[in-house]
Design a protein around this motif. Sequence first.
Motif, mmCIF file in Angstrom:
data_model
loop_
_atom_site.group_PDB
_atom_site.id
_atom_site.type_symbol
_atom_site.label_atom_id
_atom_site.label_comp_id
_atom_site.label_asym_id
_atom_site.label_seq_id
_atom_site.Cartn_x
_atom_site.Cartn_y
_atom_site.Cartn_z
ATOM 1 N N ARG A 122 0.840 -1.175 0.000
ATOM 2 C CA ARG A 122 0.000 0.000 0.000
ATOM 3 C C ARG A 122 0.882 1.233 0.000
ATOM 4 N N THR A 123 0.326 2.379 -0.329
ATOM 5 C CA THR A 123 1.108 3.602 -0.285
ATOM 6 C C THR A 123 1.409 3.947 1.147
ATOM 7 N N SER A 124 2.527 4.682 1.331
ATOM 8 C CA SER A 124 2.943 5.015 2.690
ATOM 9 C C SER A 124 1.940 5.908 3.396
ATOM 10 N N ALA A 125 1.034 6.529 2.643
ATOM 11 C CA ALA A 125 0.067 7.428 3.259
ATOM 12 C C ALA A 125 -0.864 6.697 4.202
ATOM 13 N N VAL A 126 -1.099 5.403 3.991
ATOM 14 C CA VAL A 126 -2.039 4.668 4.826
ATOM 15 C C VAL A 126 -1.340 3.655 5.722
ATOM 16 N N ILE A 127 -0.042 3.574 5.689
ATOM 17 C CA ILE A 127 0.707 2.658 6.531
ATOM 18 C C ILE A 127 1.236 3.424 7.738
ATOM 19 N N PRO A 128 0.997 2.959 8.965
ATOM 20 C CA PRO A 128 1.526 3.648 10.145
ATOM 21 C C PRO A 128 3.033 3.823 10.049
ATOM 22 N N VAL A 129 3.525 4.925 10.591
ATOM 23 C CA VAL A 129 4.947 5.233 10.451
ATOM 24 C C VAL A 129 5.808 4.153 11.100
ATOM 25 N N ARG A 130 5.331 3.559 12.209
ATOM 26 C CA ARG A 130 6.132 2.512 12.858
ATOM 27 C C ARG A 130 6.279 1.301 11.947
ATOM 28 N N GLU A 131 5.239 1.013 11.148
ATOM 29 C CA GLU A 131 5.336 -0.096 10.214
ATOM 30 C C GLU A 131 6.283 0.236 9.062
ATOM 31 N N GLN A 132 6.266 1.489 8.600
ATOM 32 C CA GLN A 132 7.203 1.906 7.561
ATOM 33 C C GLN A 132 8.645 1.760 8.045
ATOM 34 N N VAL A 133 8.885 2.172 9.286
ATOM 35 C CA VAL A 133 10.234 2.054 9.856
ATOM 36 C C VAL A 133 10.630 0.584 9.972
ATOM 37 N N HIS A 134 9.677 -0.255 10.399
ATOM 38 C CA HIS A 134 9.952 -1.685 10.501
ATOM 39 C C HIS A 134 10.298 -2.276 9.140
ATOM 40 N N GLN A 135 9.591 -1.874 8.099
ATOM 41 C CA GLN A 135 9.887 -2.342 6.750
ATOM 42 C C GLN A 135 11.325 -2.004 6.359
ATOM 43 N N SER A 136 11.710 -0.748 6.576
ATOM 44 C CA SER A 136 13.048 -0.312 6.191
ATOM 45 C C SER A 136 14.130 -1.015 6.997
ATOM 46 N N LEU A 137 13.940 -1.109 8.311
ATOM 47 C CA LEU A 137 14.940 -1.759 9.153
ATOM 48 C C LEU A 137 15.070 -3.239 8.822
ATOM 49 N N THR A 138 13.968 -3.872 8.420
ATOM 50 C CA THR A 138 14.028 -5.277 8.026
ATOM 51 C C THR A 138 14.895 -5.443 6.778
ATOM 52 N N VAL A 139 14.795 -4.504 5.860
ATOM 53 C CA VAL A 139 15.663 -4.536 4.679
ATOM 54 C C VAL A 139 17.116 -4.331 5.081
ATOM 55 N N LEU A 140 17.371 -3.315 5.910
ATOM 56 C CA LEU A 140 18.742 -2.924 6.234
ATOM 57 C C LEU A 140 19.438 -3.920 7.153
ATOM 58 N N GLY A 141 18.709 -4.547 8.060
ATOM 59 C CA GLY A 141 19.274 -5.581 8.900
ATOM 60 C C GLY A 141 20.219 -5.115 9.986
ATOM 61 N N ALA A 142 20.253 -3.817 10.257
ATOM 62 C CA ALA A 142 21.126 -3.285 11.294
ATOM 63 C C ALA A 142 20.580 -1.946 11.754
ATOM 64 N N CYS A 143 21.010 -1.519 12.926
ATOM 65 C CA CYS A 143 20.567 -0.247 13.485
ATOM 66 C C CYS A 143 20.828 0.886 12.499
ATOM 67 N N ALA A 144 19.883 1.809 12.391
ATOM 68 C CA ALA A 144 20.012 2.857 11.386
ATOM 69 C C ALA A 144 19.417 4.166 11.877
ATOM 70 N N ALA A 145 19.895 5.261 11.291
ATOM 71 C CA ALA A 145 19.390 6.592 11.587
ATOM 72 C C ALA A 145 18.179 6.900 10.712
ATOM 73 N N PRO A 146 17.352 7.856 11.144
ATOM 74 C CA PRO A 146 16.143 8.183 10.378
ATOM 75 C C PRO A 146 16.380 8.504 8.910
ATOM 76 N N LYS A 147 17.442 9.217 8.576
ATOM 77 C CA LYS A 147 17.677 9.568 7.172
ATOM 78 C C LYS A 147 17.872 8.326 6.318
ATOM 79 N N LEU A 148 18.617 7.349 6.824
ATOM 80 C CA LEU A 148 18.835 6.111 6.073
ATOM 81 C C LEU A 148 17.549 5.293 6.024
ATOM 82 N N ILE A 149 16.821 5.254 7.120
ATOM 83 C CA ILE A 149 15.540 4.539 7.146
ATOM 84 C C ILE A 149 14.602 5.114 6.088
ATOM 85 N N SER A 150 14.556 6.434 6.003
ATOM 86 C CA SER A 150 13.714 7.096 5.010
ATOM 87 C C SER A 150 14.161 6.767 3.593
ATOM 88 N N ALA A 151 15.480 6.787 3.365
ATOM 89 C CA ALA A 151 16.006 6.496 2.026
ATOM 90 C C ALA A 151 15.710 5.059 1.610
#
Length: 290
Positions: free
Chosen positions: A80-109
């Motif tokens: 779904r578009t990020s507009a309807v996904i809670p921000v915590r879920e968006q962050v979880h999606q990104s961190l799952t891809v990255l696999g390591a602790c990350a800063a907000p700018k990298l999480i957003s990218a």
Amino acid sequence: MPESLEALEQRMADLRAVLREATRAGDKGAALKARRELRAVEQQWNDALDAEADTATAEPAENATGYPSAAPAATARTARTSAVIPVREQVHQSLTVLGACAAPKLISAAHEAFFADAIVTTRLASLRRDEERSFATQAYARPYYICAALTHDRLAPARGLLAVSTWPLEQRIVGPLGPRTDFLTQAIRVAEQIQRIQATGEQPSDAAWRLLRRFAQNVPGAHEGFGAADPQRVIRAATAEAEVHAADDTDQRRTAAQRARKQLTDTQQLFGASSLGLAGAADGTGTDGV
């Protein structure tokens, strides 16, 4: 037959209830057993989520940018578009891809690269504190929490770095070598994610290629010139450097994690030794130029 995500989530809820009762009753043996079983089921839940993501990637759905939603957490249910996904879920999606602790700018990218849009980093300023309050109110009520990375020496929240509660404690510890080894892990994971997208016959987004190049430019031997970075070359170069640091970094993380398990409460193991809101606010700073 593997259990469904829903069944695993119910088991986690049941085990959290057992853990709460055992803790309130002062039964340390029962609490320890429930905690171990809970961690095992949480790992099964993560594995099942990844397996579902692999299935969804085989028939990629297009997201708001026209690129396939192909990150490990981007299942058919979450395409779904990020507009309807809670921000915590968006962050979880990104961190799952990255696999390591990350800063907000990298999480957003990372979210922009593999999902719909970039996350507005100002929305992350209070996320960790909100998650800590939720955990303090009703521990383990959620399948995961967005928590803090912990410093290896003070076991305090590492400033500006977010993690996922279901990761092993060692993965959430940041020691002297942690920023670099986490960076190399992230470079490898981003390159692998691009390869998974290519394996489906689809093309990664422009944002994904930009992110990979930013990683590659900070890994010796990973990239030359001004063209697109080669995912396999990035993986080889980052893996080679990671192996140099692996033994020392693992020892540092393990030692700090053992100390944390002895000294910290469950809440502190996720959010750090400081009290609510006193340290570790996500401020958007990053490392290694990414």
